[in-house]
Design an enzyme around this catalytic site. Structure first.
Site, short mmCIF file in Angstrom:
data_model
loop_
_atom_site.label_atom_id
_atom_site.label_comp_id
_atom_site.label_asym_id
_atom_site.label_seq_id
_atom_site.Cartn_x
_atom_site.Cartn_y
_atom_site.Cartn_z
N GLY A 107 0.83 -1.21 0.00
CA GLY A 107 0.00 0.00 0.00
C GLY A 107 0.86 1.25 0.00
N ASN A 108 0.28 2.38 0.37
CA ASN A 108 1.05 3.61 0.48
C ASN A 108 0.43 4.51 1.55
OD1 ASN A 108 -0.88 5.57 -0.84
ND2 ASN A 108 -0.64 4.08 -2.51
N ARG A 109 1.05 5.66 1.77
CA ARG A 109 0.70 6.50 2.93
C ARG A 109 -0.42 7.50 2.66
NH1 ARG A 109 4.63 5.72 6.72
NH2 ARG A 109 6.69 5.13 5.94
#
Ligand code: C5P
Length: 222
Positions: free
Chosen positions: A23-25
């Protein structure tokens, strides 16, 4: 007043196995503020295609997705009926090639993961858009922001590009405040560091201006 504004927002999650993902932030905060301002002032309907986040805007047509492929499918269902399209999602550029049906065990290291490309939804939107639709993309740049942004603007056939200028002092992702530069076909507009709701308001004003300019010109864009 726009009929339908289509917004992508939040991160994507690419499964590794039934419980893990890449995923990512992205917090989805910019997208949520955009949804609010368009709904309040500029749009009859906001379709909000979002990856998993903590809070979603109310009053929108909400489509929750996880992966980039799901986001692409949901996005193009609503695409042709939208007069403004804003791609604020942080779409994962790659996904594990074939996620495991079973939880990956601790044995068998080093574990090598193969990745494959995800579709570039914004690029496809730029290819499929009509001259009447307004297309807004985002970019995250750590250097040569305007120069790189101009290239992206042309390559993806955009009307407006919002460039996040990422640095240690301005992380953008997951932050409450952000500094961006707006790029249109004939203007570069650096904005001061602001809350994401103030930024959303500034972006919405630009979109409304572009729409008015286009109507005044009366010439559809090539
Ligand atoms: O090329 P880059 O990934 O930096 O472009 C960012 C822009 O493209 C954002 O507007 C993002 O929502 C969109 N994007 C997309 N599909 C991808 C990757 C990015 O729509 N697979």
């Amino acid at each position: 007043m726009f009929k339908r504004v289509l917004i992508t927002s939040g991160p994507t999650r690419e499964p590794l196995d039934p419980i893990r993902f890449l995923g990512n932030r992205s917090s989805g905060l910019t997208g949520m503020n955009l949804a609010r301002v368009f709904l309040k002032k500029y749009a009859a309907e906001v379709v909000f295609v979002s990856g998993p986040v903590c809070r979603y805007p109310s009053g929108v047509t909400l489509v929750k997705v996880e992966t980039a492929l799901e986001m692409r499918d949901a996005f193009f269902k609503y695409f042709s009926g939208a007069d403004v399209i804003i791609m604020a999602a942080a779409v994962g550029d790659f996904r594990p090639a074939g996620s495991s049906q079973q939880k990956i065990k601790k044995a068998g290291f080093p574990l090598v993961m193969k990745l494959e490309r995800n579709p570039d939804i914004l690029k496809e939107a730029g290819e499929r858009r009509t001259p009447q639709q307004l297309l807004v993309g985002f970019a995250a740049e750590t250097e040569n922001a305007v120069k790189n942004g101009k290239r992206k603007f042309l390559r993806k056939n955009l009307d407006l590009l919002v460039i996040n200028e990422i640095s240690a002092e301005n992380p953008a992702f997951g932050a409450v405040r952000n500094r961006v530069t707006l790029l249109t076909a004939d203007r570069v507009i650096p904005l001061p560091r602001r809350s994401k709701s103030e930024l959303a308001a500034a972006i919405a004003i630009q979109v409304a201006n572009l729409s008015i300019m286009r109507k005044n010109r009366g010439v559809p864009r090539e």
